[in-house]
Design a protein around this motif. Structure first.
Motif, PDB file in Angstrom:
ATOM      1  N   GLU A  57      43.898 -13.847 -30.341  1.00 53.64           N
ATOM      2  CA  GLU A  57      44.861 -13.880 -31.343  1.00 53.64           C
ATOM      3  C   GLU A  57      46.445 -14.127 -30.858  1.00 53.64           C
ATOM      4  OE1 GLU A  57      44.503 -10.099 -33.469  1.00 53.64           O
ATOM      5  OE2 GLU A  57      46.416  -9.524 -32.876  1.00 53.64           O
ATOM      6  N   ILE A  58      46.694 -13.194 -29.631  1.00 49.03           N
ATOM      7  CA  ILE A  58      47.828 -13.348 -28.922  1.00 49.03           C
ATOM      8  C   ILE A  58      47.328 -12.897 -27.409  1.00 49.03           C
ATOM      9  CG2 ILE A  58      49.632 -11.789 -28.694  1.00 49.03           C
ATOM     10  CD1 ILE A  58      50.260 -11.553 -31.543  1.00 49.03           C
ATOM     11  N   SER A  59      48.061 -13.611 -26.681  1.00 48.09           N
ATOM     12  CA  SER A  59      48.041 -13.612 -25.256  1.00 48.09           C
ATOM     13  C   SER A  59      49.649 -13.588 -24.656  1.00 48.09           C
ATOM     14  CB  SER A  59      47.078 -14.325 -24.562  1.00 48.09           C
ATOM     15  OG  SER A  59      45.730 -14.141 -24.799  1.00 48.09           O
ATOM     16  N   VAL A  60      50.101 -12.906 -23.958  1.00 49.80           N
ATOM     17  CA  VAL A  60      51.422 -12.705 -23.432  1.00 49.80           C
ATOM     18  C   VAL A  60      51.539 -12.591 -22.068  1.00 49.80           C
ATOM     19  CG1 VAL A  60      53.815 -11.658 -23.773  1.00 49.80           C
ATOM     20  CG2 VAL A  60      51.970 -11.294 -25.642  1.00 49.80           C
ATOM     21  N   SER A  61      52.420 -13.647 -21.292  1.00 53.52           N
ATOM     22  CA  SER A  61      52.480 -13.372 -19.930  1.00 53.52           C
ATOM     23  C   SER A  61      53.932 -13.142 -19.688  1.00 53.52           C
ATOM     24  CB  SER A  61      52.433 -14.962 -19.504  1.00 53.52           C
ATOM     25  OG  SER A  61      52.862 -15.008 -18.189  1.00 53.52           O
ATOM     26  N   TYR A  62      53.855 -11.920 -19.019  1.00 52.75           N
ATOM     27  CA  TYR A  62      55.032 -11.112 -18.766  1.00 52.75           C
ATOM     28  C   TYR A  62      55.509 -11.337 -17.168  1.00 52.75           C
ATOM     29  CZ  TYR A  62      54.185  -8.603 -23.231  1.00 52.75           C
ATOM     30  OH  TYR A  62      54.121  -8.225 -24.362  1.00 52.75           O
ATOM     31  N   ALA A  63      57.005 -11.392 -17.190  1.00 52.20           N
ATOM     32  CA  ALA A  63      57.320 -11.531 -15.756  1.00 52.20           C
ATOM     33  C   ALA A  63      58.439 -10.209 -15.528  1.00 52.20           C
ATOM     34  CB  ALA A  63      58.307 -12.723 -15.323  1.00 52.20           C
ATOM     35  N   ASP A  64      57.743  -9.126 -14.793  1.00 46.95           N
ATOM     36  CA  ASP A  64      58.350  -7.997 -14.669  1.00 46.95           C
ATOM     37  C   ASP A  64      58.356  -7.249 -13.513  1.00 46.95           C
ATOM     38  OD1 ASP A  64      55.681  -7.438 -14.950  1.00 46.95           O
ATOM     39  OD2 ASP A  64      55.807  -6.085 -16.586  1.00 46.95           O
ATOM     40  N   HIS A  65      57.404  -7.571 -12.665  1.00 46.03           N
ATOM     41  CA  HIS A  65      57.145  -6.954 -11.348  1.00 46.03           C
ATOM     42  C   HIS A  65      57.756  -7.604 -10.055  1.00 46.03           C
ATOM     43  CE1 HIS A  65      53.768  -5.064 -13.319  1.00 46.03           C
ATOM     44  NE2 HIS A  65      53.410  -4.354 -12.454  1.00 46.03           N
ATOM     45  N   ASN A  66      57.799  -8.932 -10.021  1.00 46.05           N
ATOM     46  CA  ASN A  66      58.231  -9.572  -8.827  1.00 46.05           C
ATOM     47  C   ASN A  66      59.470 -10.099  -9.021  1.00 46.05           C
ATOM     48  OD1 ASN A  66      55.900  -8.922  -7.852  1.00 46.05           O
ATOM     49  ND2 ASN A  66      55.132 -11.325  -7.578  1.00 46.05           N
ATOM     50  N   ARG A  79      58.131 -19.818 -12.676  1.00 43.65           N
ATOM     51  CA  ARG A  79      58.165 -21.141 -13.295  1.00 43.65           C
ATOM     52  C   ARG A  79      57.051 -21.759 -13.448  1.00 43.65           C
ATOM     53  NH1 ARG A  79      61.298 -25.639  -9.880  1.00 43.65           N
ATOM     54  NH2 ARG A  79      59.141 -25.324  -8.750  1.00 43.65           N
ATOM     55  N   TYR A  80      55.823 -21.224 -12.514  1.00 45.49           N
ATOM     56  CA  TYR A  80      54.435 -22.054 -13.056  1.00 45.49           C
ATOM     57  C   TYR A  80      53.907 -21.045 -14.215  1.00 45.49           C
ATOM     58  CZ  TYR A  80      49.577 -21.367 -12.715  1.00 45.49           C
ATOM     59  OH  TYR A  80      48.395 -21.553 -13.093  1.00 45.49           O
ATOM     60  N   LEU A  81      54.254 -19.744 -14.275  1.00 46.40           N
ATOM     61  CA  LEU A  81      53.826 -18.925 -15.348  1.00 46.40           C
ATOM     62  C   LEU A  81      54.357 -19.455 -16.609  1.00 46.40           C
ATOM     63  CD1 LEU A  81      53.796 -15.381 -13.928  1.00 46.40           C
ATOM     64  CD2 LEU A  81      51.730 -16.837 -14.469  1.00 46.40           C
ATOM     65  N   ARG A  82      55.654 -19.833 -16.748  1.00 44.24           N
ATOM     66  CA  ARG A  82      56.267 -20.298 -17.837  1.00 44.24           C
ATOM     67  C   ARG A  82      55.522 -21.546 -18.175  1.00 44.24           C
ATOM     68  NH1 ARG A  82      61.941 -20.241 -20.051  1.00 44.24           N
ATOM     69  NH2 ARG A  82      62.568 -18.918 -18.383  1.00 44.24           N
ATOM     70  N   SER A  83      55.257 -22.423 -17.434  1.00 49.57           N
ATOM     71  CA  SER A  83      54.651 -23.595 -17.765  1.00 49.57           C
ATOM     72  C   SER A  83      53.466 -23.633 -18.073  1.00 49.57           C
ATOM     73  CB  SER A  83      54.792 -24.469 -16.545  1.00 49.57           C
ATOM     74  OG  SER A  83      53.994 -24.265 -15.327  1.00 49.57           O
ATOM     75  N   PHE A  84      52.575 -22.348 -17.535  1.00 45.43           N
ATOM     76  CA  PHE A  84      51.117 -22.169 -17.854  1.00 45.43           C
ATOM     77  C   PHE A  84      51.344 -21.635 -19.258  1.00 45.43           C
ATOM     78  CE2 PHE A  84      47.965 -18.944 -18.558  1.00 45.43           C
ATOM     79  CZ  PHE A  84      46.769 -19.569 -18.069  1.00 45.43           C
ATOM     80  N   ALA A  85      52.078 -20.840 -19.675  1.00 49.51           N
ATOM     81  CA  ALA A  85      52.160 -20.218 -21.189  1.00 49.51           C
ATOM     82  C   ALA A  85      52.411 -21.627 -22.011  1.00 49.51           C
ATOM     83  CB  ALA A  85      53.307 -19.252 -21.234  1.00 49.51           C
ATOM     84  N   ALA A  86      53.346 -22.280 -21.778  1.00 45.16           N
ATOM     85  CA  ALA A  86      53.641 -23.385 -22.823  1.00 45.16           C
ATOM     86  C   ALA A  86      52.208 -24.341 -22.758  1.00 45.16           C
ATOM     87  CB  ALA A  86      54.808 -24.191 -22.091  1.00 45.16           C
ATOM     88  N   ARG A  87      51.746 -24.450 -21.750  1.00 46.60           N
ATOM     89  CA  ARG A  87      50.595 -25.284 -21.649  1.00 46.60           C
ATOM     90  C   ARG A  87      49.354 -25.053 -22.565  1.00 46.60           C
ATOM     91  NH1 ARG A  87      48.696 -29.491 -18.115  1.00 46.60           N
ATOM     92  NH2 ARG A  87      46.663 -29.960 -18.764  1.00 46.60           N
ATOM     93  N   LEU A  90      50.283 -19.407 -24.629  1.00 46.93           N
ATOM     94  CA  LEU A  90      50.916 -17.896 -24.537  1.00 46.93           C
ATOM     95  C   LEU A  90      52.134 -17.663 -25.138  1.00 46.93           C
ATOM     96  CD1 LEU A  90      48.425 -18.578 -22.345  1.00 46.93           C
ATOM     97  CD2 LEU A  90      49.087 -16.257 -21.277  1.00 46.93           C
ATOM     98  N   TRP A  91      52.330 -16.490 -25.184  1.00 44.26           N
ATOM     99  CA  TRP A  91      53.962 -16.239 -25.209  1.00 44.26           C
ATOM    100  C   TRP A  91      54.248 -15.975 -23.890  1.00 44.26           C
ATOM    101  CZ3 TRP A  91      56.771 -14.800 -29.727  1.00 44.26           C
ATOM    102  CH2 TRP A  91      56.303 -14.992 -30.930  1.00 44.26           C
ATOM    103  N   LEU A 434      61.880 -13.369 -26.005  1.00 48.56           N
ATOM    104  CA  LEU A 434      60.592 -13.910 -25.794  1.00 48.56           C
ATOM    105  C   LEU A 434      60.447 -15.263 -26.214  1.00 48.56           C
ATOM    106  CD1 LEU A 434      58.785 -10.635 -27.629  1.00 48.56           C
ATOM    107  CD2 LEU A 434      58.170 -11.612 -25.271  1.00 48.56           C
ATOM    108  N   ILE A 435      59.318 -16.208 -25.597  1.00 50.84           N
ATOM    109  CA  ILE A 435      59.353 -17.472 -25.683  1.00 50.84           C
ATOM    110  C   ILE A 435      58.097 -17.657 -26.547  1.00 50.84           C
ATOM    111  CG2 ILE A 435      59.130 -19.764 -24.532  1.00 50.84           C
ATOM    112  CD1 ILE A 435      60.740 -18.451 -22.384  1.00 50.84           C
ATOM    113  N   HIS A 436      58.249 -18.441 -27.773  1.00 46.34           N
ATOM    114  CA  HIS A 436      56.802 -18.531 -28.560  1.00 46.34           C
ATOM    115  C   HIS A 436      56.161 -19.579 -27.971  1.00 46.34           C
ATOM    116  CE1 HIS A 436      57.998 -16.912 -32.508  1.00 46.34           C
ATOM    117  NE2 HIS A 436      59.379 -16.887 -31.940  1.00 46.34           N
ATOM    118  N   PRO A 437      54.866 -19.399 -28.170  1.00 45.71           N
ATOM    119  CA  PRO A 437      53.736 -20.384 -28.014  1.00 45.71           C
ATOM    120  C   PRO A 437      54.006 -22.065 -28.729  1.00 45.71           C
ATOM    121  CG  PRO A 437      52.560 -18.550 -28.848  1.00 45.71           C
ATOM    122  CD  PRO A 437      54.179 -18.417 -29.132  1.00 45.71           C
ATOM    123  N   LEU A 438      53.629 -22.864 -27.777  1.00 40.57           N
ATOM    124  CA  LEU A 438      53.900 -24.206 -28.326  1.00 40.57           C
ATOM    125  C   LEU A 438      52.761 -24.829 -29.169  1.00 40.57           C
ATOM    126  CD1 LEU A 438      55.360 -26.305 -25.504  1.00 40.57           C
ATOM    127  CD2 LEU A 438      56.736 -25.714 -27.422  1.00 40.57           C
TER     128      LEU A 438
END
Ligand code: MIC
Ligand code: SF4
Length: 645
Positions: A57-66, A79-87, A90-91, A434-438
């Protein structure tokens, strides 16, 4: 039949198995979360499944640790995680937006749903009546692909709350009290379900903080009912539609019952270097001088906590010689605190405000000075996790941090007079980034951008029938994943590069582990009770597997680590007689014949030949786990099953 809340959510999501405590069950998963330190690997694992899009229903990729950008590695991974989410649909929550658990609670949590996250503090969202559990990255990747999440059906412990917290006693003191009572392994195989009249006296963020640190008990999850307080919380976030009232049925049974009278609790803290070394703050005055205090982390950095601190410091100064650091949990909390005037108070008092994120909690900056004491509102204080060897980290709630910041020593906040009244949360939802799924067609065009630090995913062979293993290392009780796969600013950027990361396996305990393991593969690690407690990082299984560790033999395993061992084809074995632990040493040869046949035939025990004579070992694996182990891990198993289909 009257069901408790946990049983209701399990029943509504049951995909496989019989929901009786101790039985293996598969649960349909509604939502997943990943963070950057575990999420890059989880994303690579999802890619290996070759699917066009996630099925949750929803999957979210957060960048918060590194968050440190000391070189290209962390920004490349983001940058990879952002492209993975868009592809893959995911949020995406970019760096600076805040900590995954804080953000998930305000933006996505919904009562009655299931959530797994590649972070052990995922149970945070149990504060909004979710069955939320920490898991290894591969399990999260499989859930994103629509596979059920497999676990042993937990026992449900009812925690009956009565009364109301006294002034200056915080929600953190509820969970520290439980840690004192039950210890870091007291929650193993259990969900803690809170109930009783005391529930309505706690806000949703307070409930979430209690659920968050259920991870420190080793619990599978922690959960509160959903009530009018949950409704107002969701409405304030513009998500009133997600509300459903949910609680245990009248007369529902629990496997065990605990009682806490909230009135009787006092300000507590956990001493170095385990979250269950709990004692009262009172009586410590003048005894423990502090050089550093940090208010932050997923368990202690929401708006109310930041404002309590800010208002408590009004017209006061941080004690000389103390660095007071503030790590807001989310951009929203930071904006709310600023709008309510808290930022100015903190700055005037001499505090330093950092960007929202995990930061010092995972040793990404804010390491304490040698020989100093550091007090933190964080969930865990395992040795060396702060980044400083031989550190002395104390854990507490915000009131103890406030009183101590003023005095310069660990102090009881009850000497501070009337607690300040925190103004209601200002509406700062627009601060969220937050960036919406495409949509699917657009998503399919997105190019995945892998940096040079991302190494190919290692392939592992199927398990051999006969194992001749060398004991590479023998360790004691309560070994954490911070010992096995350390975190910190130097190592975390290597989480997507297993060959490089593997050089650090067990480094805090034994600098030569990696080279010895490679030279003597296949290897075995021998451990004590609660082996692998703490974080969900699958790297604590994946990197040892890369070094040729084929089996681990312990007195008992922590839940998430056990699942991770199985996912990467490391055979988890238990001493049938715990006294045999004393008969094995590093360097010993342990020969186990016919392990694959034993797994396939459902044998519960195998015999091992050792220099001290033969020993009986228990195979800690259910029916499904055995197939994974024989195949050499979950990915191999999925590949084999899809070829067979
Ligand atoms: C932790 O608090 O130990 C972490 C860092 O958040 C871990 C995840 C990780 O190792 O990346 C966790 O809790 O699972
Ligand atoms: Fe981040 Fe610390 Fe929370 Fe782990 S425990 S998610 S490192 S803030």
């Amino acid at each position: 039949m009257a069901l408790n809340l946990t049983q209701k959510i399990i029943a509504a999501h049951l995909a496989e198995g019989t929901p009786l405590p101790g039985q293996e069950i598969g649960l349909a998963i509604d939502q997943t979360l990943t963070q950057d330190a575990t999420g890059t690997m989880a994303a690579l694992e999802f890619e290996a499944l070759r699917l066009p899009r996630i099925s949750t229903e929803i999957s979210v990729s957060y960048a918060d640790h590194n968050l440190l950008q000391a070189d290209f590695k962390n920004p490349d991974d983001h940058r990879y995680l952002r492209s993975f989410a868009a592809r893959y649909g995911l949020w995406f929550s970019p760096p600076g937006n805040g900590i995954c658990h804080q953000l998930h609670l305000i933006n996505f949590a919904r009562p009655g749903a299931t959530l797994i996250g590649s972070d052990s503090h995922t149970p945070h969202c149990g504060g909004l009546a979710m069955l939320a559990m920490g898991a290894g990255g591969l399990d999260v990747a499989a859930a994103m692909a629509g596979y059920p999440f497999y676990l042993l059906c937990p026992q449900v412990v009812g925690v009956h709350l009565s009364g109301r917290l006294a002034p200056w006693v915080s929600a953190k003191d509820i969970i520290l009290h439980l840690l004192k009572l039950l210890t870091v392994k007291g929650g193993l195989g259990r969900v803690l379900e809170y109930c009783g009249p005391g529930v309505s006296t706690l806000s949703v963020p307070e409930r979430a903080a209690v659920c968050n640190m259920g991870a420190e008990l080793g619990a599978t999850g922690s959960i509160f009912p959903s009530d009018e307080t949950s409704k107002s919380f969701l409405e304030a976030q513009g998500r009133g539609g997600a509300y459903v009232p949910l609680a245990a049925d009248k007369g529902a049974a629990y496997d065990e019952m605990l009682e806490i009278d909230l009135n009787s609790l006092v300000p507590l803290l956990a001493c170095p270097s385990s979250p269950d070394k709990v004692r009262e703050a009172a009586g410590l005055e003048e005894k423990i001088p502090l050089e550093q205090i940090i208010v932050g982390s997923c368990a202690g950095s929401n708006y109310e906590e930041l404002m309590t601190l800010a208002l408590g410091l009004e017209n006061k100064k941080v004690a000389p010689g103390v660095s007071l650091y503030i790590n807001p949990g989310s951009r929203q909390a930071l904006a709310q605190m600023t709008a309510a005037g808290g930022m100015e108070l903190l700055l005037r008092a001499g505090a330093t405000v950092f960007q929202p994120g995990c930061l010092g909690c995972i040793g990404m900056s804010q390491a304490p000075a040698t020989g100093s004491n550091s007090l933190r509102t964080f969930p865990r204080n395992f040795p060396g996790r702060s980044g400083t060897k031989d550190d002395a980290v104390y854990l507490c709630g915000t009131p103890v941090a406030l009183a101590s910041a003023i005095s310069g020593y660990i102090s009881d906040p009850r000497g501070l007079g009337e607690p300040p009244q925190t103004p209601p949360r200002p509406d700062m939802r627009e601060a969220e980034a937050l960036i919406h799924p495409l949509p699917l067609e657009e998503a399919a065009q997105v190019e995945l951008r892998r940096g040079p630090n991302i190494a190919p995913y290692p392939d592992f062979p199927a398990l051999s029938e006969d194992l001749s293993l060398t004991v590479i290392l023998k360790v004691g009780d309560n070994i954490t994943t911070d010992h096995i796969a350390p975190a910190g600013a130097e190592v975390l950027p290597l989480r997507s590069n297993i060959p490089a990361l593997s050089r650090y396996v067990f480094a805090p305990l034994d600098k030569d582990f990696a080279s010895r393991a490679l030279a003597n593969a296949p290897g075995l690690v021998v451990g004590g009770e609660n082996y692998g407690q703490g974080s969900s990082r699958e790297h604590a299984a994946l990197a040892p597997r890369y070094l040729g560790i084929n089996a681990k033999l312990a007195k008992s395993f922590a839940r998430i680590h056990l699942a991770n061992l199985i996912n990467f084809g490391i055979v988890p074995l238990l001493f049938a007689d715990k006294n045999d632990y004393d008969r094995l040493d590093a360097g010993d040869k342990v020969v186990i014949k016919g392990i694959v046949s034993a797994l396939a035939g459902g044998a519960e025990r195998v015999e091992a030949q050792t220099p001290a004579g033969n020993m009986l070992l228990l195979i800690q694996a259910g029916a499904r786990d055995r197939k994974l182990l024989a195949a050499g891990g979950l990915l191999n198993h999925i590949r084999l099953s899809s070829h067979a289909a």
